[in-house]
Design an enzyme around this catalytic site. Sequence first.
Site, mmCIF file in Angstrom:
data_model
loop_
_atom_site.group_PDB
_atom_site.id
_atom_site.type_symbol
_atom_site.label_atom_id
_atom_site.label_comp_id
_atom_site.label_asym_id
_atom_site.label_seq_id
_atom_site.Cartn_x
_atom_site.Cartn_y
_atom_site.Cartn_z
ATOM 1 N N HIS A 1 36.724 50.720 42.305
ATOM 2 C CA HIS A 1 37.941 51.426 42.731
ATOM 3 C C HIS A 1 38.273 51.060 44.185
ATOM 4 O O HIS A 1 39.421 50.785 44.519
ATOM 5 C CB HIS A 1 37.731 52.946 42.702
ATOM 6 C CG HIS A 1 37.587 53.553 41.341
ATOM 7 N ND1 HIS A 1 36.571 54.416 41.023
ATOM 8 C CD2 HIS A 1 38.343 53.450 40.221
ATOM 9 C CE1 HIS A 1 36.709 54.820 39.778
ATOM 10 N NE2 HIS A 1 37.773 54.253 39.258
ATOM 11 N N LYS B 1 37.995 63.749 29.583
ATOM 12 C CA LYS B 1 36.845 62.943 30.032
ATOM 13 C C LYS B 1 35.677 63.808 30.491
ATOM 14 O O LYS B 1 34.694 63.266 31.001
ATOM 15 C CB LYS B 1 37.282 62.015 31.173
ATOM 16 C CG LYS B 1 38.123 60.833 30.702
ATOM 17 C CD LYS B 1 38.227 59.791 31.808
ATOM 18 C CE LYS B 1 38.777 58.458 31.277
ATOM 19 N NZ LYS B 1 38.860 57.463 32.360
ATOM 20 N N ARG C 1 39.775 45.461 34.324
ATOM 21 C CA ARG C 1 38.440 44.851 34.275
ATOM 22 C C ARG C 1 38.406 43.850 33.125
ATOM 23 O O ARG C 1 38.905 42.751 33.232
ATOM 24 C CB ARG C 1 37.369 45.929 34.098
ATOM 25 C CG ARG C 1 37.067 46.691 35.357
ATOM 26 C CD ARG C 1 36.389 47.988 35.074
ATOM 27 N NE ARG C 1 37.302 48.893 34.401
ATOM 28 C CZ ARG C 1 37.050 50.168 34.125
ATOM 29 N NH1 ARG C 1 35.873 50.665 34.423
ATOM 30 N NH2 ARG C 1 37.938 50.920 33.537
ATOM 31 N N SER D 1 32.866 54.445 36.415
ATOM 32 C CA SER D 1 32.282 55.716 36.839
ATOM 33 C C SER D 1 31.259 56.192 35.803
ATOM 34 O O SER D 1 30.198 56.705 36.161
ATOM 35 C CB SER D 1 33.375 56.771 36.999
ATOM 36 O OG SER D 1 34.305 56.379 37.955
HETATM 37 P P1 ADP Z 1 41.549 56.635 34.461
HETATM 38 O O1 ADP Z 1 40.920 57.854 33.833
HETATM 39 O O2 ADP Z 1 42.973 56.852 34.853
HETATM 40 O O3 ADP Z 1 41.348 55.357 33.699
HETATM 41 P P2 ADP Z 1 39.545 55.728 36.379
HETATM 42 O O4 ADP Z 1 39.032 56.533 37.511
HETATM 43 O O5 ADP Z 1 38.614 55.400 35.285
HETATM 44 O O6 ADP Z 1 40.815 56.530 35.869
HETATM 45 O O7 ADP Z 1 40.195 54.389 36.920
HETATM 46 C C1 ADP Z 1 41.229 54.391 37.863
HETATM 47 C C2 ADP Z 1 41.774 52.995 38.012
HETATM 48 O O8 ADP Z 1 40.788 52.128 38.583
HETATM 49 C C3 ADP Z 1 42.183 52.353 36.686
HETATM 50 O O9 ADP Z 1 43.321 51.560 36.905
HETATM 51 C C4 ADP Z 1 40.988 51.499 36.340
HETATM 52 O O10 ADP Z 1 41.350 50.419 35.507
HETATM 53 C C5 ADP Z 1 40.575 51.017 37.719
HETATM 54 N N1 ADP Z 1 39.164 50.638 37.776
HETATM 55 C C6 ADP Z 1 38.097 51.359 37.426
HETATM 56 N N2 ADP Z 1 36.947 50.680 37.630
HETATM 57 C C7 ADP Z 1 37.316 49.474 38.129
HETATM 58 C C8 ADP Z 1 36.610 48.278 38.528
HETATM 59 N N3 ADP Z 1 35.268 48.205 38.434
HETATM 60 N N4 ADP Z 1 37.321 47.234 38.981
HETATM 61 C C9 ADP Z 1 38.680 47.316 39.041
HETATM 62 N N5 ADP Z 1 39.403 48.372 38.684
HETATM 63 C C10 ADP Z 1 38.740 49.449 38.231
#
Ligand code: ADP
Length: 161
Positions: A18, A42, A91, A129
């Site tokens: 992130h 979630k 990803r 996460s």
């Molecule tokens: P959501 O529940 O909206 O998917 P997340 O917290 O899982 O929220 O992810 C928020 C954003 O960060 C999303 O656009 C996700 O694709 C991106 N993201 C999560 N992990 C990574 C990573 N390792 N590399 C790049 N982008 C990521």
Amino acid sequence: MGKLAICPGSFDPITNGHLDIIERASGIFEQVIVAVFNNQAKSPLFTVEERVKLLEESTNHLPNIIIDSSDHLLMDYAKEKHADAVIRGLRAVSDFEYEMQITSMNRKLNPEVETLFMMTNNQYSFLSSSMVKEAAKYHGDISGLVPNVVQTALKEKYHHA
Ligand code: ADP
């Protein structure tokens, strides 16, 4: 040239994947709002307030970042803030279909806000996460995957409760 971008997500908790997206967005846009949206489906580990605090502590080296939270629809929130763009990270291929669905719905809800995608850095391709939480729960080494404040917060959640 876009001025304001929103990076939305659950951030339960923020990972270095992130953070990489947030840092890159902050280099392109004048201002970036990182907004925590509470996705109850979630079953989050951290409260929204805890997630906001961890985001604040992890991004305090960046001058043009605002951390916020919302329980509105993302596109209503974007309209309210007069955002130019929404940034999402991609990803693996597995993210693609999900993001396509959300983006087409969001475009219908608010055609004025463009959704932009940033490819993850290779080193974070498989970082999420949920993986981090799973590893932390069983005392796995998560150094290098999350900011230090998150490492400490995860230890407290799992091993001092
Ligand atoms: P959501 O529940 O909206 O998917 P997340 O917290 O899982 O929220 O992810 C928020 C954003 O960060 C999303 O656009 C996700 O694709 C991106 N993201 C999560 N992990 C990574 C990573 N390792 N590399 C790049 N982008 C990521």
